[in-house]
Scaffold this motif. Structure first.
Motif, PDB file in Angstrom:
ATOM      1  N   ILE A  87       0.860  -1.187   0.000  1.00  0.00           N
ATOM      2  CA  ILE A  87       0.000   0.000   0.000  1.00  0.00           C
ATOM      3  C   ILE A  87       0.890   1.229   0.000  1.00  0.00           C
ATOM      4  CG2 ILE A  87      -1.685   1.305   1.327  1.00  0.00           C
ATOM      5  CD1 ILE A  87      -2.703  -1.292   2.417  1.00  0.00           C
ATOM      6  N   THR A 106      -8.747   1.884   2.949  1.00  0.00           N
ATOM      7  CA  THR A 106      -8.211   1.212   1.768  1.00  0.00           C
ATOM      8  C   THR A 106      -7.972  -0.257   2.088  1.00  0.00           C
ATOM      9  OG1 THR A 106      -7.107   3.247   1.069  1.00  0.00           O
ATOM     10  CG2 THR A 106      -6.340   1.198   0.062  1.00  0.00           C
ATOM     11  N   THR A 126      -6.299  -3.735   0.183  1.00  0.00           N
ATOM     12  CA  THR A 126      -5.550  -4.285  -0.941  1.00  0.00           C
ATOM     13  C   THR A 126      -5.478  -5.793  -0.763  1.00  0.00           C
ATOM     14  OG1 THR A 126      -4.229  -2.285  -1.122  1.00  0.00           O
ATOM     15  CG2 THR A 126      -3.385  -4.246  -2.233  1.00  0.00           C
ATOM     16  N   GLY A 127      -6.010  -6.527  -1.716  1.00  0.00           N
ATOM     17  CA  GLY A 127      -6.006  -7.985  -1.654  1.00  0.00           C
ATOM     18  C   GLY A 127      -7.396  -8.482  -1.353  1.00  0.00           C
ATOM     19  N   PRO A 168      -2.822  -7.725  -6.634  1.00  0.00           N
ATOM     20  CA  PRO A 168      -4.132  -7.609  -5.986  1.00  0.00           C
ATOM     21  C   PRO A 168      -4.734  -6.222  -6.198  1.00  0.00           C
ATOM     22  CG  PRO A 168      -2.441  -8.319  -4.425  1.00  0.00           C
ATOM     23  CD  PRO A 168      -1.757  -8.015  -5.708  1.00  0.00           C
ATOM     24  N   ALA A 169      -6.040  -6.206  -6.336  1.00  0.00           N
ATOM     25  CA  ALA A 169      -6.740  -4.942  -6.541  1.00  0.00           C
ATOM     26  C   ALA A 169      -6.821  -4.160  -5.234  1.00  0.00           C
ATOM     27  CB  ALA A 169      -8.140  -5.216  -7.088  1.00  0.00           C
ATOM     28  N   SER A 170      -6.766  -2.857  -5.352  1.00  0.00           N
ATOM     29  CA  SER A 170      -6.894  -1.974  -4.206  1.00  0.00           C
ATOM     30  C   SER A 170      -8.189  -1.193  -4.356  1.00  0.00           C
ATOM     31  CB  SER A 170      -5.700  -1.008  -4.168  1.00  0.00           C
ATOM     32  OG  SER A 170      -5.804  -0.147  -3.070  1.00  0.00           O
ATOM     33  N   ARG A 171      -8.942  -1.071  -3.261  1.00  0.00           N
ATOM     34  CA  ARG A 171     -10.182  -0.297  -3.300  1.00  0.00           C
ATOM     35  C   ARG A 171     -10.223   0.621  -2.093  1.00  0.00           C
ATOM     36  NH1 ARG A 171     -10.369  -5.492  -2.223  1.00  0.00           N
ATOM     37  NH2 ARG A 171     -11.695  -6.214  -0.529  1.00  0.00           N
ATOM     38  N   THR A 172     -10.810   1.787  -2.284  1.00  0.00           N
ATOM     39  CA  THR A 172     -10.827   2.825  -1.256  1.00  0.00           C
ATOM     40  C   THR A 172     -12.217   3.441  -1.159  1.00  0.00           C
ATOM     41  OG1 THR A 172      -8.504   3.340  -1.676  1.00  0.00           O
ATOM     42  CG2 THR A 172      -9.792   5.031  -0.558  1.00  0.00           C
ATOM     43  N   VAL A 209      -4.266  -9.765   3.138  1.00  0.00           N
ATOM     44  CA  VAL A 209      -5.066  -8.583   2.870  1.00  0.00           C
ATOM     45  C   VAL A 209      -4.439  -7.436   3.655  1.00  0.00           C
ATOM     46  CG1 VAL A 209      -7.355  -7.544   3.007  1.00  0.00           C
ATOM     47  CG2 VAL A 209      -7.136 -10.013   2.742  1.00  0.00           C
ATOM     48  N   GLU A 210      -4.114  -6.343   2.973  1.00  0.00           N
ATOM     49  CA  GLU A 210      -3.556  -5.163   3.633  1.00  0.00           C
ATOM     50  C   GLU A 210      -4.638  -4.103   3.734  1.00  0.00           C
ATOM     51  OE1 GLU A 210      -0.030  -3.723   1.738  1.00  0.00           O
ATOM     52  OE2 GLU A 210       0.859  -5.713   1.648  1.00  0.00           O
ATOM     53  N   GLU A 241      -1.548  -5.829   7.997  1.00  0.00           N
ATOM     54  CA  GLU A 241      -1.780  -6.936   7.073  1.00  0.00           C
ATOM     55  C   GLU A 241      -2.394  -8.082   7.869  1.00  0.00           C
ATOM     56  OE1 GLU A 241       1.088 -10.119   5.182  1.00  0.00           O
ATOM     57  OE2 GLU A 241       1.120  -8.279   3.969  1.00  0.00           O
TER      58      GLU A 241
END
Length: 141
Positions: free
Chosen positions: A2, A37, A39-40, A58-62, A106-107, A124
């Protein structure tokens, strides 16, 4: 991995937190605005291409979470705010939920203010079950 918040966004979030005097309020409670946020987890394993290309990162979403009243772009804002209020603003807490021992990291990151207090949290977790068990609805988006 991240990345850190852009300096301009972090400055804007921190400027919203008071340095002196009473905290800003909405409906009588100090303001809560968090940028969350996730990530993963990593995408499912795929067979390599003839060129040997690796699977996508891995996709990151916020999303933005606001409380008092609950809102922002978080799809479960009311539940996430209730979890934060129940833990007095702690994002991570103890849990007795048992999760499978599968490593699928998952972060997560939370930045902003909770009831006028600065928040900076990053961690994480071994998998999505562990994340949900330790953070409730906060990162459920």
């Amino acid at each position: 991995m991240i990345t850190h918040l852009p300096a301009a966004l972090l400055s804007a979030l921190l400027l919203a937190a008071p340095t002196a005097g009473p905290a800003p309020t909405t409906g009588g409670a100090p303001a809560t605005t968090l940028r969350l946020t996730v990530t993963g987890p990593a995408p499912a394993t795929t067979a390599p291409t003839p060129e040997g290309a690796a699977p996508a990162a891995p996709a990151s979403r916020t999303v933005i979470l606001r409380c008092d009243p609950a809102g922002g772009g978080h799809p479960r804002a009311e539940a996430a705010c209730a979890d934060l209020h129940a833990s007095q603003g702690r994002v991570d807490r103890d849990s007795d939920i048992a999760c499978v021992l599968l490593y699928d990291p998952v972060e997560v990151r939370a930045e902003g203010v909770w009831r006028g207090r600065p928040v900076s949290f990053a961690r994480e977790y071994g998998n999505s079950c562990e994340l949900g068990a330790r953070t409730g609805a906060v990162f459920s988006f």
